[in-house]
Design an enzyme around this catalytic site. Structure first.
Site, PDB file in Angstrom:
ATOM      1  N   LYS A 183       2.355   6.105 -10.774  1.00 59.49           N
ATOM      2  CA  LYS A 183       1.164   5.446 -11.334  1.00 59.49           C
ATOM      3  C   LYS A 183       0.981   4.028 -10.800  1.00 59.49           C
ATOM      4  CE  LYS A 183       2.538   6.032 -15.643  1.00 59.49           C
ATOM      5  NZ  LYS A 183       3.660   6.972 -15.491  1.00 59.49           N
ATOM      6  N   THR A 184       2.045   3.241 -10.848  1.00 60.67           N
ATOM      7  CA  THR A 184       1.930   1.841 -10.444  1.00 60.67           C
ATOM      8  C   THR A 184       1.558   1.733  -8.970  1.00 60.67           C
ATOM      9  OG1 THR A 184       3.501   1.089 -12.118  1.00 60.67           O
ATOM     10  CG2 THR A 184       3.171  -0.342 -10.219  1.00 60.67           C
ATOM     11  N   GLU A 206      -3.808   1.643 -14.720  1.00 64.15           N
ATOM     12  CA  GLU A 206      -2.621   2.472 -14.847  1.00 64.15           C
ATOM     13  C   GLU A 206      -2.607   3.048 -16.258  1.00 64.15           C
ATOM     14  OE1 GLU A 206       2.232   2.009 -14.592  1.00 64.15           O
ATOM     15  OE2 GLU A 206       0.957   0.682 -13.409  1.00 64.15           O
TER      16      GLU A 206
END
Length: 461
Positions: free
Chosen positions: A125-126, A169
């Site tokens: 995600k990041t 995110e």
């Protein structure tokens, strides 16, 4: 309260108090609300560089949780870690002051943006949110961004842009992302994790399904065709769906792939035609997939292919994602990575294998007792990919060790595996065995990076 009218509090310049303001997401929320016009106060257990930055912006922060902290608040926002017995929450509820969760606040803010791209998945995600940030900036959409780790390109975890595009995110833990309002939902993968909250993989898939169902009819789903559980999560949802993956079975896939010591270059193919060519500045096959996810978003948003490729090339990493720590005095390379789930660990270690190192020495700090118990065989399998694994004590985070598990349980199952009960002992062991040409990989979501900082030559830190 998932549709809480936060905008009215901001527009009327009311006082909003954040309990746990020093967290990564909470501090970003505080800064954005302040920028939008609200009066912000907050509380946390201890001062930090994050709280110092907020105080410099004019936020009043109390370093204790006290009932009087909410005396002048019109609204209280709390992190998921702050429970109903917190003195500030108790006082707010006694006085009839509305209390909402952090995720609800972010979800309410998203409503003001024409496009809200919410990046979800058990892993990546990041990195993918960060990649999309660089792409959005390069393509001129001036995105507002909320990302979970320091991104050098924006100087932190928040970028305040225009109201056309929000890139966020989006975490599944405690179903936080179900409070969001995505117009584009990205599902990078769905694996068994956070089993202290979810019952099993089916429960996790159902959570992602509910997240994807939040997308309006005019929006889109961007889904990893290589992840069976991700495909399960979007099954039956009647929305535009663009799949990405490693093969032509997906709508967006790579061709003419070259791998130079772990760094990938490839053509991006969409429905049989070349969309753009990408040269990545971060290593790993998994990052090629992350970049393909970004391209799928760009295709839906009709962003310029050439600028999308430039943005992806400009991304050189975010904090604690295969991040260079430095070199030991003998020249051994030290890299830190946040991977703490076996799937992430395997991706990171396979990336390391593609690079020109003689040996890979991995120092792993498991994250939470529940995850260690639930996935112990998978941890052993992932760590078998390195030449030597050294285990540090489990990082407890929010848990107590009611499971009777130890990092030694992993080390004992690995050939040549070692366990030490202190960072000092691990640092001493690395100084003893590391050789020029080695890669020392500190891995985990806790504070294992401190070991890397301790062994790196001061001039190389």
């Amino acid at each position: 309260m998932s549709d809480f009218p936060l905008k009215s509090y901001v527009d009327e310049h009311k006082s909003i108090h954040l309990v746990g303001i020093g967290g990564v997401s909470m501090s970003a929320l505080a800064e954005l609300l302040l920028h939008l016009g609200a009066k912000i106060t907050g509380s946390d257990r201890a001062a930090s560089p994050i709280t110092a930055k907020l105080e410099a912006l004019g936020v009043t922060i109390t370093y204790a949780h006290l009932p009087e902290n909410v005396a002048h608040a019109d609204l209280v926002i709390r992190t998921a870690a702050i429970h109903d017995d917190n003195p500030e929450i108790v006082r707010a509820q006694e006085r009839g002051i509305p209390v909402i969760e952090r995720a609800q606040a972010w979800g309410s803010i998203m409503r003001a943006y024409r496009n809200a791209v919410c990046v979800a998945g058990t892993h990546g995600k990041t990195t993918t949110t960060s990649m999309l940030t660089l792409v959005g900036m390069q393509c001129g959409v001036d995105p507002t961004v909320m990302v979970g780790s320091h991104l050098p390109a924006i100087g932190g975890t928040l970028r305040i842009g225009a109201h056309d595009c929000f890139i966020a995110e989006s975490c599944e833990y405690t179903n936080s992302f179900l409070s969001f309002h995505p117009t584009v939902a990205v599902v990078l993968n769905v694996d068994a994790d956070h089993l202290d909250f979810f019952k099993d993989i089916d429960d996790i898939v159902q959570s992602f399904h509910r997240f994807c169902a939040l997308v309006p009819e005019t929006g889109a789903l961007v889904v990893n065709a290589d992840s069976p559980n991700a495909l399960r999560a979007v099954a039956g949802i009647d929305r535009t769906c663009i799949t990405f993956g490693s093969s032509p079975n997906a709508d967006v896939y790579p061709a003419n792939v070259t791998d130079r010591h772990g760094y990938y270059s490839f053509d991006v193919i969409y429905h049989g035609k070349t969309y753009t060519h990408v040269d990545l500045s971060v290593p790993g096959f998994h990052n090629m997939l992350n970049a393909l996810a970004c391209c799928a978003v760009c295709i839906f948003l009709e962003l310029d292919p050439q600028n999308a490729a430039i943005g992806l090339n400009q991304f050189t990493g975010s904090a604690r994602r295969f991040q260079l720590t430095g070199r030991m005095p003998n020249g051994a390379m030290v890299i830190d990575d946040y991977a703490h789930h076996p799937t992430e660990m395997e991706a990171t270690l396979r990336t390391a294998q593609e690079m020109d190192y003689d040996r890979i020495l991995c120092v792993f700090q498991p994250h939470t007792y529940s995850r260690t118990v639930a996935l112990l065989p998978e941890f052993v399998h992932a760590l078998s990919l390195c030449d030597k694994a050294i285990l540090a004590d489990i990082y407890a985070a929010r848990e107590q060790n009611t499971f009777g598990v130890s990092s030694k349980d992993i080390a004992d199952k690995l050939e040549g595996g070692e366990y030490y009960d202190s960072f000092d002992k691990i640092a001493a062991r690395l100084r003893e065995i590391a050789q020029p040409g080695d890669l020392i990989l500190t891995m985990g979501a806790g504070n294992v990076y401190e070991i890397g900082n301790a062994i790196v030559a001061p001039e190389n830190l």
